[in-house]
Scaffold this motif. Structure first.
Motif, mmCIF file in Angstrom:
data_model
loop_
_atom_site.group_PDB
_atom_site.id
_atom_site.type_symbol
_atom_site.label_atom_id
_atom_site.label_comp_id
_atom_site.label_asym_id
_atom_site.label_seq_id
_atom_site.Cartn_x
_atom_site.Cartn_y
_atom_site.Cartn_z
ATOM 1 N N LEU A 386 -31.968 -49.278 -3.873
ATOM 2 C CA LEU A 386 -32.180 -48.005 -3.190
ATOM 3 C C LEU A 386 -33.627 -47.541 -3.382
ATOM 4 C CD1 LEU A 386 -30.510 -45.945 -1.585
ATOM 5 C CD2 LEU A 386 -30.337 -44.607 -3.673
ATOM 6 N N SER A 387 -34.134 -47.706 -4.582
ATOM 7 C CA SER A 387 -35.526 -47.311 -4.817
ATOM 8 C C SER A 387 -36.465 -48.152 -3.980
ATOM 9 C CB SER A 387 -35.895 -47.484 -6.289
ATOM 10 O OG SER A 387 -34.901 -46.984 -7.106
ATOM 11 N N TRP A 388 -36.106 -49.433 -3.842
ATOM 12 C CA TRP A 388 -36.932 -50.310 -3.012
ATOM 13 C C TRP A 388 -36.917 -49.829 -1.566
ATOM 14 C CZ3 TRP A 388 -34.723 -53.292 0.975
ATOM 15 C CH2 TRP A 388 -35.619 -54.123 1.656
ATOM 16 N N LEU A 389 -35.710 -49.473 -1.089
ATOM 17 C CA LEU A 389 -35.583 -49.071 0.312
ATOM 18 C C LEU A 389 -36.410 -47.819 0.590
ATOM 19 C CD1 LEU A 389 -34.025 -49.823 2.897
ATOM 20 C CD2 LEU A 389 -32.313 -48.132 2.250
ATOM 21 N N GLU A 390 -36.486 -46.953 -0.404
ATOM 22 C CA GLU A 390 -37.101 -45.651 -0.134
ATOM 23 C C GLU A 390 -38.539 -45.547 -0.598
ATOM 24 O OE1 GLU A 390 -34.382 -42.973 -1.930
ATOM 25 O OE2 GLU A 390 -32.976 -43.055 -0.230
ATOM 26 N N THR A 391 -39.046 -46.516 -1.314
ATOM 27 C CA THR A 391 -40.398 -46.352 -1.845
ATOM 28 C C THR A 391 -41.421 -46.370 -0.715
ATOM 29 O OG1 THR A 391 -42.073 -47.199 -3.331
ATOM 30 C CG2 THR A 391 -40.689 -48.826 -2.285
ATOM 31 N N SER A 392 -42.448 -45.582 -0.897
ATOM 32 C CA SER A 392 -43.479 -45.537 0.140
ATOM 33 C C SER A 392 -44.627 -46.463 -0.244
ATOM 34 C CB SER A 392 -43.984 -44.118 0.291
ATOM 35 O OG SER A 392 -44.516 -43.693 -0.930
ATOM 36 N N MET A 393 -44.281 -47.565 -0.897
ATOM 37 C CA MET A 393 -45.293 -48.559 -1.251
ATOM 38 C C MET A 393 -44.825 -49.909 -0.708
ATOM 39 S SD MET A 393 -47.385 -47.145 -3.704
ATOM 40 C CE MET A 393 -47.621 -47.889 -5.274
ATOM 41 N N TYR A 394 -45.765 -50.822 -0.598
ATOM 42 C CA TYR A 394 -45.388 -52.183 -0.256
ATOM 43 C C TYR A 394 -45.323 -52.977 -1.556
ATOM 44 C CZ TYR A 394 -46.790 -51.025 4.534
ATOM 45 O OH TYR A 394 -46.906 -50.459 5.756
ATOM 46 N N PRO A 395 -44.157 -53.280 -2.079
ATOM 47 C CA PRO A 395 -44.120 -54.056 -3.331
ATOM 48 C C PRO A 395 -44.871 -55.377 -3.205
ATOM 49 C CG PRO A 395 -41.953 -53.195 -2.829
ATOM 50 C CD PRO A 395 -42.808 -52.896 -1.640
ATOM 51 N N SER A 396 -44.872 -55.947 -2.002
ATOM 52 C CA SER A 396 -45.518 -57.250 -1.854
ATOM 53 C C SER A 396 -47.024 -57.151 -1.729
ATOM 54 C CB SER A 396 -44.965 -57.961 -0.628
ATOM 55 O OG SER A 396 -43.611 -58.213 -0.804
ATOM 56 N N LEU A 397 -47.539 -55.932 -1.632
ATOM 57 C CA LEU A 397 -49.003 -55.812 -1.554
ATOM 58 C C LEU A 397 -49.603 -56.211 -2.905
ATOM 59 C CD1 LEU A 397 -51.141 -54.988 0.450
ATOM 60 C CD2 LEU A 397 -51.078 -52.689 -0.470
ATOM 61 N N ALA A 398 -48.876 -55.918 -3.983
ATOM 62 C CA ALA A 398 -49.323 -56.380 -5.294
ATOM 63 C C ALA A 398 -49.203 -57.894 -5.307
ATOM 64 C CB ALA A 398 -48.453 -55.773 -6.382
ATOM 65 N N GLY A 399 -50.254 -58.545 -5.721
ATOM 66 C CA GLY A 399 -50.217 -60.001 -5.756
ATOM 67 C C GLY A 399 -50.728 -60.627 -4.474
ATOM 68 N N ALA A 400 -50.836 -59.821 -3.386
ATOM 69 C CA ALA A 400 -51.440 -60.355 -2.167
ATOM 70 C C ALA A 400 -52.941 -60.526 -2.423
ATOM 71 C CB ALA A 400 -51.216 -59.391 -1.015
ATOM 72 N N LEU A 401 -53.537 -61.501 -1.778
ATOM 73 C CA LEU A 401 -54.943 -61.779 -2.046
ATOM 74 C C LEU A 401 -55.830 -60.780 -1.300
ATOM 75 C CD1 LEU A 401 -54.932 -65.667 -1.883
ATOM 76 C CD2 LEU A 401 -54.564 -64.170 -3.826
ATOM 77 N N ASP A 402 -56.839 -60.287 -1.981
ATOM 78 C CA ASP A 402 -57.766 -59.379 -1.308
ATOM 79 C C ASP A 402 -58.849 -60.192 -0.596
ATOM 80 O OD1 ASP A 402 -59.475 -60.250 -3.220
ATOM 81 O OD2 ASP A 402 -59.648 -58.361 -4.298
ATOM 82 N N SER A 403 -59.843 -59.481 -0.056
ATOM 83 C CA SER A 403 -60.831 -60.177 0.775
ATOM 84 C C SER A 403 -61.617 -61.218 -0.025
ATOM 85 C CB SER A 403 -61.781 -59.151 1.375
ATOM 86 O OG SER A 403 -62.288 -58.322 0.354
ATOM 87 N N SER A 404 -61.706 -61.017 -1.355
ATOM 88 C CA SER A 404 -62.449 -61.998 -2.144
ATOM 89 C C SER A 404 -61.525 -63.060 -2.731
ATOM 90 C CB SER A 404 -63.223 -61.290 -3.256
ATOM 91 O OG SER A 404 -62.336 -60.564 -4.065
ATOM 92 N N GLY A 405 -60.274 -63.088 -2.277
ATOM 93 C CA GLY A 405 -59.361 -64.141 -2.712
ATOM 94 C C GLY A 405 -58.699 -63.879 -4.042
ATOM 95 N N LYS A 406 -58.850 -62.646 -4.567
ATOM 96 C CA LYS A 406 -58.205 -62.348 -5.845
ATOM 97 C C LYS A 406 -56.934 -61.559 -5.593
ATOM 98 C CE LYS A 406 -61.920 -60.653 -7.889
ATOM 99 N NZ LYS A 406 -62.792 -60.000 -8.815
ATOM 100 N N PRO A 407 -55.886 -61.796 -6.403
ATOM 101 C CA PRO A 407 -54.653 -61.046 -6.172
ATOM 102 C C PRO A 407 -54.827 -59.571 -6.536
ATOM 103 C CG PRO A 407 -54.435 -62.486 -8.076
ATOM 104 C CD PRO A 407 -55.780 -62.757 -7.504
ATOM 105 N N LEU A 408 -54.263 -58.703 -5.712
ATOM 106 C CA LEU A 408 -54.317 -57.271 -6.012
ATOM 107 C C LEU A 408 -53.423 -56.996 -7.208
ATOM 108 C CD1 LEU A 408 -54.006 -55.928 -2.373
ATOM 109 C CD2 LEU A 408 -55.979 -55.645 -3.853
ATOM 110 N N PRO A 409 -53.840 -56.106 -8.104
ATOM 111 C CA PRO A 409 -53.023 -55.851 -9.284
ATOM 112 C C PRO A 409 -51.741 -55.110 -8.943
ATOM 113 C CG PRO A 409 -54.896 -54.365 -9.218
ATOM 114 C CD PRO A 409 -55.075 -55.327 -8.089
#
Lengths: 913, 233
Positions: A386-409
């Motif tokens: 339920l918390s996942w459904l309602e959170t206003s964040m992208y859980p998968s954004l953490a760990g996605a690579l940023d423009s310099s190829g490093k994972p976002l914390p």
């Protein structure tokens, strides 16, 4: 404030948009459900609610989850551009849209109070809906644009179009221009006849780029220049013919009507009222156990995360968030790939089980985590999902690579572009649930459906819709909502908010079954889920050795001690074991607890500033009770020992002030004597002298300013200020003797025994004391003795052992030389060194009687030779009892092992005393 | 403290499979004996206190199981069958992966070149001929998939390959000897104790193993019994 609804105004068509107070309670309630943003925060009055519903942002939010069909209907209403639009106009523009779908779309808008249907086949459009700019990529209606032009400008346009100007009144001119603009055929023929470049430009504008950027200098009226001027410039060509109008200093727009005409009368170029057909692939429908396995895994991983960070909080990066290194470490503990571990951290944080404490730079579980840990599996899953459904964040954004190829914390600060996250998630979940059973779809196809269902949700997002759908699906896989692309029964339960259904699905009769087995090898095995209090107690008593479906604990002396340190008692611990151990308490474990219990606290320590030790307990008690020492805060830790937190000096002063006579003890227990302190400094070397004879000891000896008068005074004022030639010769001889090679004891002895000839003529002072050599004593020295002293100082650093002894012997012998004024009455001390056993015994007995100090060389049983100065206590033929100086320690010597003995000279003895 | 849920006995299987490769076997469970027999074929006994024995799944254990003819599917099936809780996925994947490594290299007798090491997986061969510890034990390369082995290095090579993670299946065989009949004459003042029977049977059943008994408990008798049952087969 309550407003009375006029009785004669019935519900329904008469209610115009904006007039919310005319709605029935049920209608209003429904509206507030559908447009929940209107009710948050609760409006203070109906007027405020109306204002919110009318605002542009309110309308935009209402349209956020509108699908393409509804949005296009809304845009058509905008194109019609009137508050009361005829349904026939709408039908003309929607083309071949089936009536049912049209009605469905209109109902959607009506439910949200964006339009009202009136009885005369008209709709009343929400004013906010009309203000939505850029309807379908078309500009504003021509009427408003033409109104801004002056009569001269209108006349210019008509002239360029080759039309008559009629009466010349402004209103007529405007009507003439409008009649041209609203005639699609003439617009199309005009544009068709335009130069290629202009025609292309016009069609491009009509397709959707609404505003024309005017170059600088065009701010002056384009209508003032003569006809034909600048006609090559496409914007100018269009504006001069009434096909485009300025709407600000630097931009111009093409009116709706022109755009519509050039689009061939269709409001949307790629008009698609058709829901995209999703290409499905058949997949094996997930069985319940697959979903359960996922659920079990994610719950277990979340538990381990809480456990891991509970025992050792994770360090945040400098710029906040959990970095890849911490995540890697955790990935091993939770048994998940790194990418999923990032998601897990975000999800667990969204559920409020962990939090990043930026101030302390650590991430750790919250107290809610303890509550969560005690829930049933289904409820724990529900909290996460339920918390996942309602959170206003992208859980998968953490760990996605940023423009310099490093994972976002993970747990990092992210700017607020995630406001649409929850909406998108729901949208994807619905799209997945729409799939026919037993089928899955790829991310692209799902993204197409999701975007069609709510296009406004998918604008301004950090990735492509396909990518974001991929993220959401991965998260759903992690939570067990989807298994291999096909939805499980948990998904509809979650979306419908049906907790009971989820509980039924995840119900496991063994969910709370657990068993604790204690074994004789000092391990405890807890299979299943023990209550958190049992786990907490075991974690205190033992160290976790392995985790998984079962947890293995190991007891050790250190771990049990930890429990005792935490205030547990032996009986308490054994009672805990007895209560929970399914197969009894093994003897070794009970013994371990008993052993730790017995030894715990046998040794105690505390912090103290200093201790105070007494000869007798009565005095200690008195001092402890004395009012004058109370400020020291004395504590009695033994009958004769008090401690206090203050320093030595403070305690010493306080005790003296209280009338006691304390002394200070050194580390080895001996008394520290404190001589009266006088400040003295060593005079610096006289300049020039030292540099003349840098290495010369004798030069240094007389190089200090005070040395000169010291020397003269010691000669009773008669000295010449320099050494006598004889003494120099002596020194030279001595130096030669000792400098040649380290003399063997035999050589030294021989030399002393006979006495060097040159010594005989030396005049020595009455009292010769050994020069300084570290002892601060007044020195009375004749110049020869001074010379010797200097010599000794010089040799001190260079010679060791026997060589040094030689010089000491010399000094000792010098004092024995007859002719001194203050002769002792006691028998002469023998000056020889005795080596034979008989002589040694005899000398020792004599020394014992006369109470002389003797120096002896002794070989220990281990074969180690040493020399010592001793005070004799008793001498027999074979054994000597003596106190060894300078510490006065008692020691026994075997006569057989004594290598040589000599009696200390008076001078030496005086030095000792 | 009465609000705790009741502890239950061993519901489900006797085995708890942990993700750290350990297997916890509850020996009081009615199925424990059967489970133990299956698990012992591929896992090594690590600890055996009174209630729960700990086995560990190791590479060597799995390879031995493969050598004894056990397949990864069978190992997974045993674990599934006896496990009380859901199996950790990573563990099963690891078992399959490890067992698949066995048999990529085969030691066999070649009529022309004598003892050779051959492979069905060329990259593995490339890897081992580039490894210093192994290459010194190998003879000349015969073709891309085959390399000669000096006969005296057979044992050392097998050990080195195990260390490298590519155990060789030894099909070269041994010299057949004459059968030596052994019969254990029980009854006349000599009888095996029950645990000795069990140990010998387990040893013979799995074909290998380590018999651990206290001093004086009769390990020699177990060995004799094992030899007798093998020779009577």
């Amino acid at each position: 404030m309550r407003r009375t609804v006029p009785a004669e105004v019935p519900d329904g068509p008469q209610v115009h948009v904006g007039q919310l107070w005319l709605l029935s309670e049920e209608q209003l309630g429904r509206l507030l459900v559908l447009r929940s943003d209107l009710a948050e925060p609760a409006p203070a009055s109906m007027a405020e609610l109306e204002e919110r519903s009318l605002s542009l942002s309110g309308v935009q939010r209402a349209l956020m989850d509108a699908d393409v069909l509804v949005l296009q209907l809304a845009q058509i209403l905008t194109i019609i551009g009137q508050k009361h639009a005829a349904l026939t106009d709408v039908r003309n523009l929607v083309g071949d849209l089936p009536e049912a779908e049209l009605q469905q779309g209109l109902s959607w808008l009506e439910d949200r109070h964006l339009i009202c249907r009136l009885p005369e086949s008209e709709v009343c459009v929400h004013i906010g809906l009309l203000t939505i700019a850029n309807a379908g990529g078309l500009g504003p209606p021509a009427t408003s644009l033409v109104e801004s032009l002056s009569a001269t400008d209108l006349r210019f346009i008509l002239k360029t179009l080759g039309r008559k100007c009629g009466t010349g009144r402004r209103a007529d001119l405007a009507d003439d221009v409008l009649s041209f603009v609203t005639d699609p055929d003439s617009v199309r023929s005009l544009v068709g006849g335009a130069p290629d470049e202009v025609r292309e430009y016009a069609y491009r504008l009509a397709r959707g780029s609404v505003s024309i950027q005017l170059p600088w200098g065009w701010a002056s009226e384009p209508y003032r220049s003569g006809p034909g001027t600048d006609a090559t410039s496409a914007p100018m060509w269009l504006m001069q013919r009434g096909l485009a109008y300025k709407d600000s200093m630097h931009t111009a727009v093409m009116p709706t009507e022109i755009g519509l005409a050039l689009r061939g009368g269709r409001p949307f170029l790629a008009a698609s009222f058709q829901r995209p057909q999703i290409a499905v692939q058949s997949v094996t429908p997930p069985d319940a156990s697959a979903a359960e396995a996922r659920v079990a895994k994610v719950i277990q991983a979340a538990e381990r995360l809480v456990d891991a960070w509970g025992s050792k909080p994770a360090a945040l990066l400098k710029n906040e968030g959990i970095g890849i290194r911490e995540v890697r470490r955790l990935a091993g503990a939770v048994d998940m790939p790194e990418r999923d571990t990032f998601r897990l951290i975000e999800m667990v944080a969204a559920a409020g089980l962990i939090v990043a404490d930026v101030r302390r730079g650590l991430a750790m579980p919250t107290s809610a985590a303890d509550e969560w840990l005690d829930l049933d599996a289904a409820d724990r899953w529900w909290a996460l999902a339920l918390s996942w459904l309602e959170t206003s964040m992208y859980p998968s954004l953490a760990g996605a690579l940023d423009s310099s190829g490093k994972p976002l914390p993970a747990l990092g600060y992210r700017s607020g572009f995630e406001s649409k996250a929850a909406g998108q998630r729901l949208c994807v979940l619905r799209a997945v649930l729409e799939l026919p059973s037993g089928s899955g779809a790829d991310h692209g196809a799902l993204a197409e459906v999701a975007v069609w269902n709510a296009p406004m949700l998918w604008s301004d997002v950090p990735g492509t819709p396909t990518g974001m759908v991929g993220w959401t699906l991965d998260e759903m896989e992690l939570l067990g909502l989807v298994v291999d692309g096909a939805p499980t029964s948990l998904a509809p339960a979650l979306i419908g908010g049906d907790l009971q259904a989820a509980r039924n699905l995840l119900a496991d009769p063994d969910a709370r079954a657990w068993q604790m087995v204690l074994q004789a090898d000092l391990t405890a095995l807890v299979a299943g889920r023990a209550p958190s209090s049992v786990r907490a107690e075991l974690e205190l008593l033992a160290d976790v050795e392995g985790r998984g479906s079962a947890t293995l604990y190991r007891f050790s002396q250190a771990s049990v001690r930890r429990a005792f340190d935490a205030g547990r008692h032996s009986a308490e611990i054994l009672a805990f074991f007895e209560e929970h151990a399914a197969k009894g308490v093994p003897q070794p474990l009970a013994y371990l607890v008993g052993d730790v219990d017995r030894r715990h606290g046998q040794v105690r320590l505390g912090r103290a500033g200093c201790y105070i030790r007494f000869e007798d307990a009565a005095l200690a008690a008195e001092v402890a009770r004395n009012k004058r020492t109370s400020k020291l805060g004395l504590r009695q830790i033994a009958p004769t020992v008090l401690v206090c937190d203050q320093s030595n000096d403070a305690a010493l002063d306080a005790l003296r002030a209280a009338g006691y006579l304390p002394v200070v003890e050194s580390e080895d227990g001996s008394v520290v004597y404190t001589p009266l302190l006088r400040h003295r400094a060593e005079a610096p070397l006289a300049p020039g002298h030292a540099s003349a004879h840098p290495g010369s000891a004798r030069g240094r000896g007389s190089s200090r300013p005070a040395d000169r008068w010291r020397f003269q005074l010691s000669k009773d004022g008669t000295g010449t200020g320099s050494c006598s030639p004889g003494s120099r010769a002596l020194a030279a001889t001595l130096l030669r003797t000792v400098g040649e090679s380290p003399p063997t004891p035999a050589r030294c002895e021989g030399g002393l025994h006979s006495g060097p000839a040159s010594m005989r003529g030396v005049e020595l002072p009455t009292v010769l004391r050994r020069p300084t050599l570290g002892l601060e004593e007044p020195v009375e020295l004749g110049d020869e003795a001074q010379l010797l002293a200097d010599l000794l100082q010089e040799l001190d650093g260079e010679l060791e052992g026997d060589g040094m002894d030689l010089v000491r012997e010399l000094l000792g012998m010098a004092s024995q030389y007859p002719g001194g004024a203050d002769r002792d009455e006691e028998p002469d001390r023998p000056t020889e060194i005795f080596r034979s056993r008989d002589e040694i015994t005899r000398l020792l007995k004599q020394a014992d009687e006369e109470e002389w100090l003797v120096r002896l060389s002794y070989t220990s049983a281990a074969g180690k030779s040493s020399e010592a100065t001793v005070s004799l206590l008793g001498v027999s033929d074979s054994v000597v009892l003596a106190q060894v100086l300078p510490r006065w320690t008692d020691r026994k010597y075997l006569v057989d092992r004594i290598r040589w003995v000599r009696v200390l000279t008076d001078a030496e003895e005086e030095l000792v005393w | 403290m009465n609000d705790y849920p009741e502890q239950t006995g061993p519901a489900g299987g006797p085995l708890i499979v942990q993700s750290d490769q350990t297997l916890l076997l509850e020996i009081d469970h009615p199925d424990a004996e059967e489970c133990r027999r299956e698990v012992a074929a591929f896992a090594e006994l690590e600890r055996s206190p009174e209630h729960v024995h700990t086995y560990r799944i190791t590479s060597l254990g799995l390879w031995n199981a493969r050598a004894a003819g056990l397949e990864a599917d069978q190992v997974s099936a045993s674990l599934r069958r006896w496990s009380r809780f859901a199996l950790p996925e990573s563990l099963l994947a690891g078992v399959t992966e490890t067992m698949a490594r066995y048999g990529r290299l085969v030691l066999e007798e070649d009529p022309r070149h004598g003892l050779v090491l051959s492979t069905s997986d060329r990259p593995v061969m490339e890897e081992i001929v580039r490894t210093n510890t192994v290459v010194s034990l190998l003879g000349p390369r015969i073709d891309l998939d085959t390399v000669a082995v000096h006969r005296e290095n057979r044992g050392r090579l097998k050990l080195a390959l195990i260390k490298l993670g590519w155990p060789a299946e030894d099909r070269a065989g041994y010299v057949e000897g004459a059968a030596f009949p052994i019969v254990l004459e029980e009854g006349a003042g000599f009888e095996l104790r029950p645990y000795q029977h069990q140990a010998a049977a387990a040893f013979v059943a799995s074909g290998s193993g380590v018999v651990v008994l206290p001093c004086g408990a009769g390990k020699t008798a177990v060995a004799m019994s094992a030899m007798a049952s093998i020779s009577s087969r």
